[in-house]
Write an enzyme that holds these catalytic residues in place. Structure first.
Site, PDB file in Angstrom:
ATOM      1  N   HIS A 154      -6.626 -18.548  11.624  1.00  0.00           N
ATOM      2  CA  HIS A 154      -7.010 -19.892  11.181  1.00  0.00           C
ATOM      3  C   HIS A 154      -7.793 -20.651  12.235  1.00  0.00           C
ATOM      4  CE1 HIS A 154      -4.725 -20.129   7.354  1.00  0.00           C
ATOM      5  NE2 HIS A 154      -4.084 -19.119   7.917  1.00  0.00           N
ATOM      6  N   ASP A 362     -12.783 -26.335  16.226  1.00  0.00           N
ATOM      7  CA  ASP A 362     -11.848 -26.252  15.107  1.00  0.00           C
ATOM      8  C   ASP A 362     -12.181 -25.022  14.286  1.00  0.00           C
ATOM      9  OD1 ASP A 362      -9.756 -27.155  13.497  1.00  0.00           O
ATOM     10  OD2 ASP A 362     -10.513 -29.219  13.524  1.00  0.00           O
TER      11      ASP A 362
HETATM   12  P1  ADQ Z   1      -5.027 -27.894  11.471  1.00  0.00           P
HETATM   13  O1  ADQ Z   1      -5.421 -27.846  12.913  1.00  0.00           O
HETATM   14  O2  ADQ Z   1      -3.718 -28.505  11.168  1.00  0.00           O
HETATM   15  O3  ADQ Z   1      -5.094 -26.432  10.820  1.00  0.00           O
HETATM   16  P2  ADQ Z   1      -6.902 -29.151   9.401  1.00  0.00           P
HETATM   17  O4  ADQ Z   1      -7.636 -28.044   8.760  1.00  0.00           O
HETATM   18  O5  ADQ Z   1      -7.790 -30.321   9.689  1.00  0.00           O
HETATM   19  O6  ADQ Z   1      -6.232 -28.754  10.764  1.00  0.00           O
HETATM   20  O7  ADQ Z   1      -5.710 -29.696   8.460  1.00  0.00           O
HETATM   21  C1  ADQ Z   1      -4.893 -28.906   7.702  1.00  0.00           C
HETATM   22  C2  ADQ Z   1      -4.165 -29.767   6.657  1.00  0.00           C
HETATM   23  O8  ADQ Z   1      -3.303 -30.723   7.275  1.00  0.00           O
HETATM   24  C3  ADQ Z   1      -5.123 -30.559   5.757  1.00  0.00           C
HETATM   25  O9  ADQ Z   1      -4.736 -30.385   4.411  1.00  0.00           O
HETATM   26  C4  ADQ Z   1      -4.948 -31.987   6.196  1.00  0.00           C
HETATM   27  O10 ADQ Z   1      -5.095 -32.963   5.158  1.00  0.00           O
HETATM   28  C5  ADQ Z   1      -3.537 -32.020   6.744  1.00  0.00           C
HETATM   29  N1  ADQ Z   1      -3.488 -33.037   7.810  1.00  0.00           N
HETATM   30  C6  ADQ Z   1      -4.171 -33.038   8.970  1.00  0.00           C
HETATM   31  N2  ADQ Z   1      -3.891 -34.158   9.676  1.00  0.00           N
HETATM   32  C7  ADQ Z   1      -3.003 -34.856   8.941  1.00  0.00           C
HETATM   33  C8  ADQ Z   1      -2.333 -36.109   9.109  1.00  0.00           C
HETATM   34  N3  ADQ Z   1      -2.555 -36.866  10.166  1.00  0.00           N
HETATM   35  N4  ADQ Z   1      -1.476 -36.512   8.153  1.00  0.00           N
HETATM   36  C9  ADQ Z   1      -1.258 -35.754   7.043  1.00  0.00           C
HETATM   37  N5  ADQ Z   1      -1.880 -34.592   6.813  1.00  0.00           N
HETATM   38  C10 ADQ Z   1      -2.732 -34.146   7.744  1.00  0.00           C
HETATM   39  C11 ADQ Z   1      -5.441 -25.102  11.227  1.00  0.00           C
HETATM   40  C12 ADQ Z   1      -6.753 -24.934  12.016  1.00  0.00           C
HETATM   41  C13 ADQ Z   1      -7.923 -25.520  11.218  1.00  0.00           C
HETATM   42  C14 ADQ Z   1      -7.989 -24.882   9.825  1.00  0.00           C
HETATM   43  C15 ADQ Z   1      -6.610 -24.920   9.135  1.00  0.00           C
HETATM   44  C16 ADQ Z   1      -6.607 -24.129   7.837  1.00  0.00           C
HETATM   45  O11 ADQ Z   1      -6.645 -25.570  13.282  1.00  0.00           O
HETATM   46  O12 ADQ Z   1      -9.151 -25.311  11.901  1.00  0.00           O
HETATM   47  O13 ADQ Z   1      -8.928 -25.593   9.037  1.00  0.00           O
HETATM   48  O14 ADQ Z   1      -5.598 -24.374   9.982  1.00  0.00           O
HETATM   49  O15 ADQ Z   1      -7.064 -22.814   8.048  1.00  0.00           O
END
Ligand code: ADQ
Length: 468
Positions: A154, A362
């Site tokens: 991821h 990211d």
């Molecule tokens: P994350 O680093 O957690 O994931 P992201 O893809 O932005 O990053 O978010 C994943 C989920 O978490 C989204 O559905 C988002 O809405 C939710 N989320 C993020 N911040 C939040 C907050 N403050 N409050 C509530 N919900 C929140 C990891 C990798 C990413 C990759 C994902 C999926 O780091 O690069 O996109 O996995 O593969």
């Protein structure tokens, strides 16, 4: 259809029909529901005597186990989050290496493989997720498991020069080659992996993304993770709660909101983003009182020191900007350190004029995609997106910025605040087309199809595909 076995560091049981969790949990859950199977992993707790617990809901069994405090410290806080996470995000400066933590990481992977093995059936296909579990397939192979096993990363896969700073990189990536299928977020990540395999290991790359290294032949390809844009559009439109954080601008119009939502993590570029917003206020006084910046960033991994530091830094920055610019009726920065319900977030996205998503690195960044999907088609906002998010490879109609260029980001924010409706619509429509085409179901189906396909090819060649 053979069963699917999903293995991830954390298992998030979710209730039927409830879209509370983020994209990944929902995508994986749908795949499991289709074919039936097991979701296996850590239950998020520490205990002195961890025991496997299986709970079946419909055709899915959730099989979870705790970790001892020592394993939690070495495997989770240590090698996974203090070595692999920073290094894979190009933060070698924040990375540390302790041999005992790496040993703990290997030990937990071996323990998890041993726990899973008795639950497996001969034709199950196994889909393993993320950097915590790189050696998992190798451990299963050592136990005699011959099922097809795929791995999806991821987070970014960095350039080989960065990776080689991890002392046991050779051993670690040898274990990665035990998978039958490796999935990356973007072509850039897949290429970086290919560079490592060809330069460091003298592996061979053949047609159709097939590679041979350490005597094992496997496939490596990009499977960009997506969202379900139309469901998010509906969710955002149905939110009827409070939409504006604060009041109105100089002419009585509602203030324009710039919104950012992240896990509180140094890879997300929060400090640089706050600086860019301050630069906007410095350079463009015409936006004073007309704009507000809402940053939602609940603490993650709160017991890790680096995360405590970044939280303090952001609190200081928010206080500094508000101290310089706030007035009785205008608070330029709203920094909210708590998590919010998904429906509220999508509702807030819909009314925000700008989605500001500027990670330093990211894997994908689903927030960028969710912001776009939440917009009102008649009056869409503008996505300002870092070139270092995987999503920038697909969302080329966003305003693409370099998060290390504070002045450039301030200029992009100014441009977004002034952008005419026709241009906003045009950019939004282009991005929605991409989101609908490469959605969450496409991601999941493509990966599972290729993994099943590799099982069929193996069977046709007479290779063993059974657990011994
Ligand atoms: P994350 O680093 O957690 O994931 P992201 O893809 O932005 O990053 O978010 C994943 C989920 O978490 C989204 O559905 C988002 O809405 C939710 N989320 C993020 N911040 C939040 C907050 N403050 N409050 C509530 N919900 C929140 C990891 C990798 C990413 C990759 C994902 C999926 O780091 O690069 O996109 O996995 O593969």
């Amino acid at each position: 259809m053979s069963r699917l076995v999903v293995v991830s560091n954390r298992v998030a049981p979710i209730k039927e029909g409830k879209v509370a969790a983020g994209g990944l949990a929902v995508g994986v859950y749908d795949a499991l529901r289709e074919s039936g199977g097991i979701w296996f992993g850590w239950n998020g707790e520490t205990s002195s005597n961890p025991m496997l617990v299986c709970e079946t809901q419909g055709n899915i069994t959730y099989a979870t186990i705790g970790l001892t405090k020592r394993d939690y410290d070495n495997y989770y806080r240590g090698f996974s989050n203090a070595t692999l996470w920073p290094t894979f995000h190009y933060r070698v400066d924040l990375s540390r290496y302790l041999r005992k933590e790496y040993e703990g990481y290997r030990r937990v992977n071996a323990m998890l493989a041993e726990q899973l093995k008795p639950l497996l059936q001969p034709d199950d296909i196994i889909w393993v997720h993320d950097y915590h579990l790189i050696p998992f397939a190798d451990e299963l192979r050592q136990l005699g498991v011959r099922n097809r096993i795929g791995f999806f990363l991821h987070i970014p896969f960095p350039a080989p020069e960065t990776l080689t700073s991890i002392p046991p990189h050779n051993e670690l990536f040898r274990t990665l080659c035990a998978y039958d299928l490796l999935g990356f977020q973007t072509e850039v990540d897949r290429q970086a992996f290919e560079d490592y395999i060809t330069r460091e290991v003298r592996g061979v790359v053949s047609k159709n993304n097939t590679m041979t290294a350490y005597g094992h032949t496997f496939k490596a390809a990009a499977y960009p993770i997506g969202i379900m844009p139309d469901e998010i559009q509906e969710l955002a439109a149905s939110y009827k709660g409070r939409r504006h954080i604060s009041g109105r601008g100089r002419e009585g119009e509602p203030r324009k909101t710039i919104i950012s939502v992240d896990r509180l993590d140094y890879s997300k570029g929060l400090v640089e983003r706050f600086e860019a917003y301050e630069q906007l206020l410095d350079n463009y006084p015409e936006h004073h009182r007309e704009v507000e910046f809402v940053q939602i960033a609940p603490t993650s991994r709160s017991d890790v020191k680096t995360y405590q530091r970044i939280r303090q830094q952001l609190e200081t920055q928010a206080g500094h900007i508000n101290g310089r610019y706030a007035d009785l009726d205008w608070m330029p920065v709203h920094y909210l350190n708590k998590s919010h319900d998904r429906k509220i977030l999508m509702g807030l996205f819909r009314t925000a004029s700008i989605g500001l998503v500027t990670p330093l690195r990211d894997g994908m960044n689903l927030v960028a995609k969710e912001y776009v999907a939440s917009q009102d088609p008649q009056n869409p906002g503008v996505l300002v997106l870092s070139r270092f998010a995987g999503a920038a490879r697909e969302l080329t109609s966003a305003l693409i910025v370099n998060p290390y260029d504070r002045m450039g980001m301030a200029e992009a924010l100014d441009r977004a605040l002034r952008m005419p409706l026709a241009e906003r619509k045009d950019r939004w429509e282009n991005m929605m087309r991409v989101l609908r085409k490469q959605n969450l179901a496409t991601w999941r189906d493509d990966f599972v199809r290729d993994l099943r396909g590799s099982a069929q090819r193996a069977a046709a060649k007479g290779w063993a595909v059974h657990a011994l």
